[in-house]
Design an enzyme around this catalytic site. Sequence first.
Site, PDB file in Angstrom:
ATOM      1  N   ASP A 118      86.391  84.049  27.719  1.00 52.62           N
ATOM      2  CA  ASP A 118      87.268  83.699  28.935  1.00 52.62           C
ATOM      3  C   ASP A 118      87.606  84.793  29.927  1.00 52.62           C
ATOM      4  O   ASP A 118      87.812  86.419  28.983  1.00 52.62           O
ATOM      5  CB  ASP A 118      89.084  82.983  27.995  1.00 52.62           C
ATOM      6  CG  ASP A 118      89.798  82.505  28.969  1.00 52.62           C
ATOM      7  OD1 ASP A 118      89.692  82.849  30.871  1.00 52.62           O
ATOM      8  OD2 ASP A 118      90.432  82.033  28.626  1.00 52.62           O
ATOM      9  N   ASN A 145      81.720  85.220  39.277  1.00 54.11           N
ATOM     10  CA  ASN A 145      81.235  84.164  39.756  1.00 54.11           C
ATOM     11  C   ASN A 145      82.798  83.074  39.379  1.00 54.11           C
ATOM     12  O   ASN A 145      82.408  82.044  39.878  1.00 54.11           O
ATOM     13  CB  ASN A 145      80.049  83.418  39.320  1.00 54.11           C
ATOM     14  CG  ASN A 145      79.821  82.165  40.851  1.00 54.11           C
ATOM     15  OD1 ASN A 145      79.288  82.026  40.648  1.00 54.11           O
ATOM     16  ND2 ASN A 145      79.763  81.279  38.985  1.00 54.11           N
ATOM     17  N   TYR A 210      94.054  79.087  46.697  1.00 52.08           N
ATOM     18  CA  TYR A 210      92.684  79.283  46.438  1.00 52.08           C
ATOM     19  C   TYR A 210      92.105  80.179  47.723  1.00 52.08           C
ATOM     20  O   TYR A 210      91.550  81.572  47.468  1.00 52.08           O
ATOM     21  CB  TYR A 210      91.706  77.970  47.045  1.00 52.08           C
ATOM     22  CG  TYR A 210      90.926  78.054  46.423  1.00 52.08           C
ATOM     23  CD1 TYR A 210      89.860  78.784  44.860  1.00 52.08           C
ATOM     24  CD2 TYR A 210      89.699  78.347  47.322  1.00 52.08           C
ATOM     25  CE1 TYR A 210      88.321  78.609  45.115  1.00 52.08           C
ATOM     26  CE2 TYR A 210      88.509  78.190  47.323  1.00 52.08           C
ATOM     27  CZ  TYR A 210      87.696  78.258  46.196  1.00 52.08           C
ATOM     28  OH  TYR A 210      86.487  78.610  45.696  1.00 52.08           O
ATOM     29  N   LYS A 214      90.434  84.383  46.821  1.00 54.60           N
ATOM     30  CA  LYS A 214      89.040  85.113  47.517  1.00 54.60           C
ATOM     31  C   LYS A 214      89.053  85.538  48.759  1.00 54.60           C
ATOM     32  O   LYS A 214      87.783  86.813  48.624  1.00 54.60           O
ATOM     33  CB  LYS A 214      88.642  83.502  47.759  1.00 54.60           C
ATOM     34  CG  LYS A 214      88.550  82.964  47.000  1.00 54.60           C
ATOM     35  CD  LYS A 214      86.841  82.074  45.837  1.00 54.60           C
ATOM     36  CE  LYS A 214      87.182  81.462  45.048  1.00 54.60           C
ATOM     37  NZ  LYS A 214      85.455  81.937  43.714  1.00 54.60           N
ATOM     38  N   THR A 245      78.925  70.492  43.785  1.00 57.27           N
ATOM     39  CA  THR A 245      78.787  71.277  41.859  1.00 57.27           C
ATOM     40  C   THR A 245      79.875  70.800  41.325  1.00 57.27           C
ATOM     41  O   THR A 245      80.033  69.777  41.606  1.00 57.27           O
ATOM     42  CB  THR A 245      79.361  72.646  41.749  1.00 57.27           C
ATOM     43  OG1 THR A 245      80.222  73.162  41.953  1.00 57.27           O
ATOM     44  CG2 THR A 245      78.478  74.003  42.244  1.00 57.27           C
TER      45      THR A 245
HETATM   46  N1  LIG Z   1      81.185  74.729  44.529  1.00 54.57           N
HETATM   47  C1  LIG Z   1      81.628  75.345  45.806  1.00 54.57           C
HETATM   48  O1  LIG Z   1      82.179  73.960  47.467  1.00 54.57           O
HETATM   49  C2  LIG Z   1      81.863  76.476  45.856  1.00 54.57           C
HETATM   50  C3  LIG Z   1      82.615  76.890  47.522  1.00 54.57           C
HETATM   51  C4  LIG Z   1      83.063  78.112  47.713  1.00 54.57           C
HETATM   52  C5  LIG Z   1      82.701  78.872  46.614  1.00 54.57           C
HETATM   53  N2  LIG Z   1      82.628  78.708  45.319  1.00 54.57           N
HETATM   54  C6  LIG Z   1      83.209  79.195  43.906  1.00 54.57           C
HETATM   55  O2  LIG Z   1      81.361  79.370  43.342  1.00 54.57           O
HETATM   56  C7  LIG Z   1      82.035  79.861  42.009  1.00 54.57           C
HETATM   57  C8  LIG Z   1      81.607  78.749  40.941  1.00 54.57           C
HETATM   58  O3  LIG Z   1      82.116  77.420  41.001  1.00 54.57           O
HETATM   59  P1  LIG Z   1      81.323  76.256  41.269  1.00 54.57           P
HETATM   60  O4  LIG Z   1      81.212  75.648  41.901  1.00 54.57           O
HETATM   61  O5  LIG Z   1      80.300  76.682  40.380  1.00 54.57           O
HETATM   62  O6  LIG Z   1      82.299  75.293  39.934  1.00 54.57           O
HETATM   63  P2  LIG Z   1      81.561  74.551  38.593  1.00 54.57           P
HETATM   64  O7  LIG Z   1      80.163  74.236  38.320  1.00 54.57           O
HETATM   65  O8  LIG Z   1      83.311  74.631  38.701  1.00 54.57           O
HETATM   66  O9  LIG Z   1      81.777  76.062  37.650  1.00 54.57           O
HETATM   67  C9  LIG Z   1      82.525  77.399  37.775  1.00 54.57           C
HETATM   68  C10 LIG Z   1      82.380  78.143  36.540  1.00 54.57           C
HETATM   69  O10 LIG Z   1      82.852  78.896  36.501  1.00 54.57           O
HETATM   70  C11 LIG Z   1      83.938  79.231  34.888  1.00 54.57           C
HETATM   71  N3  LIG Z   1      84.829  79.293  34.641  1.00 54.57           N
HETATM   72  C12 LIG Z   1      86.165  78.764  35.709  1.00 54.57           C
HETATM   73  N4  LIG Z   1      87.038  79.423  34.306  1.00 54.57           N
HETATM   74  C13 LIG Z   1      86.876  80.623  33.824  1.00 54.57           C
HETATM   75  C14 LIG Z   1      87.634  81.354  32.637  1.00 54.57           C
HETATM   76  N5  LIG Z   1      88.711  81.281  32.829  1.00 54.57           N
HETATM   77  N6  LIG Z   1      86.929  81.899  32.847  1.00 54.57           N
HETATM   78  C15 LIG Z   1      85.207  82.091  31.960  1.00 54.57           C
HETATM   79  N7  LIG Z   1      84.584  81.085  32.915  1.00 54.57           N
HETATM   80  C16 LIG Z   1      85.145  80.829  34.145  1.00 54.57           C
HETATM   81  C17 LIG Z   1      83.586  77.781  34.719  1.00 54.57           C
HETATM   82  O11 LIG Z   1      82.938  77.963  33.150  1.00 54.57           O
HETATM   83  P3  LIG Z   1      84.145  77.025  32.283  1.00 54.57           P
HETATM   84  O12 LIG Z   1      84.796  76.114  32.717  1.00 54.57           O
HETATM   85  O13 LIG Z   1      83.088  77.266  30.872  1.00 54.57           O
HETATM   86  O14 LIG Z   1      85.075  78.645  31.687  1.00 54.57           O
HETATM   87  C18 LIG Z   1      82.101  77.428  35.447  1.00 54.57           C
HETATM   88  O15 LIG Z   1      80.904  78.337  34.336  1.00 54.57           O
HETATM   89  C19 LIG Z   1      83.777  79.845  41.866  1.00 54.57           C
HETATM   90  O16 LIG Z   1      84.104  81.421  41.983  1.00 54.57           O
HETATM   91  C20 LIG Z   1      83.809  79.169  43.492  1.00 54.57           C
HETATM   92  O17 LIG Z   1      85.161  79.071  44.105  1.00 54.57           O
HETATM   93  C21 LIG Z   1      82.318  77.039  44.839  1.00 54.57           C
END
Ligand SMILES: NC(=O)c1ccc[n+]([C@@H]2O[C@H](COP(=O)([O-])OP(=O)(O)OC[C@H]3O[C@@H](n4cnc5c(N)ncnc54)[C@H](OP(=O)(O)O)[C@@H]3O)[C@@H](O)[C@H]2O)c1
Length: 320
Positions: A118, A145, A210, A214, A245
């Site tokens: 975590d 990430n 958020y 960021k 995602t």
């Molecule tokens: N999708 C978008 O539109 C978007 C756009 C801009 C930026 N982002 C950023 O991209 C990154 C990845 O997001 P995603 O879109 O791939 O979303 P996602 O599919 O929900 O993946 C998020 C990842 O972060 C992990 N995570 C969250 N909290 C955690 C914790 N406390 N400890 C360890 N791992 C943790 C989750 O793993 P577990 O739940 O297994 O812990 C998961 O592997 C994030 O930082 C998000 O803010 C996403």
Amino acid sequence: MNTHAHTSTSSDADAASPARGRRSVLGGAAALGLGIAAFGATAHAAGSPSRSRDRAGRFQGKSVLITGGTSGIGRATAKAFALEGARVGFCGRRAELGRQAEREIRDAGGEATYIEADIRVEDQVRVFVDRVASRYGGIDVAFNNAGIGGGKLPHEMSVEEWDDVQATNARGVFLAIKYEIPHMLKAQRGVIVCTSSSAAEQARPNSAAYTASKRAVQGLVKSAALAYGPKGIRVNALLPGTTDTPFVRPPGIPDADWAKYKQAWGPLNVDGLERMAEAEEIARAVLGLASDDFPYMTGASISVDGGGTAGRKMIQPSRT
Ligand SMILES: NC(=O)c1ccc[n+]([C@@H]2O[C@H](COP(=O)([O-])OP(=O)(O)OC[C@H]3O[C@@H](n4cnc5c(N)ncnc54)[C@H](OP(=O)(O)O)[C@@H]3O)[C@@H](O)[C@H]2O)c1
């Protein structure tokens, strides 16, 4: 403290949700299943993972660490690095998903290790980083990430919710850097890429927590780039636009409906490429930033958002 990252209230989800976006057309995430039937055809073609195979070996033998590799962008990036020869150590809290991702990579002939951790818990971050370094002989590349959303108006958000977003998105990146850097200092080289967001540049009414988190990532990156540049370590921030995602896709929505929704959403929300990103496309940007193709880039915030923020900035007054 929340134990699960997935929330339907992320501000990137808000960006993805036409109901929340300035250029809204549909009824929001909860109403997706009802609203999307009016829109036809299929989603835009995704980036093809086979493109990565063309470059097999770019990261041959490199040790790559990824936080948040159980899902979405982190998972796609773990696969992409492994396809190009890297040995990948990644974390996340959901062990079943982590083991599944590890298996998929190994079945495809790659090398990866999932370690449950975590990112909010200092000891778990330290142990995770040190285990990856000792298993794979140091850390050449780190992709910080892991992140969660948190889309609420400030007066409706509890202090605990605010703290959880900062603890995950900002403090989590700090903790990762804190424990990665000593390994990179030993080698006098390394590359760190941290996931910020287009939401750092473009706020929404409900994105205070958020967007602040960021923006903090961008600040951390700039400072770390100055601190460790003289030691041969590059640090950059990646700002993805809305990406397909589980972060933005409502759980349970059928593939065909989601594809139709995305097709309608793109032109209304992303000036420029007029579509949502695929996780594999963001992964390719991460690999590019981590590669030797950008030896002079550090302290930068790189938008990979299809032109979304550029366009909205220009048209904002007439569409608000
Ligand atoms: N999708 C978008 O539109 C978007 C756009 C801009 C930026 N982002 C950023 O991209 C990154 C990845 O997001 P995603 O879109 O791939 O979303 P996602 O599919 O929900 O993946 C998020 C990842 O972060 C992990 N995570 C969250 N909290 C955690 C914790 N406390 N400890 C360890 N791992 C943790 C989750 O793993 P577990 O739940 O297994 O812990 C998961 O592997 C994030 O930082 C998000 O803010 C996403």
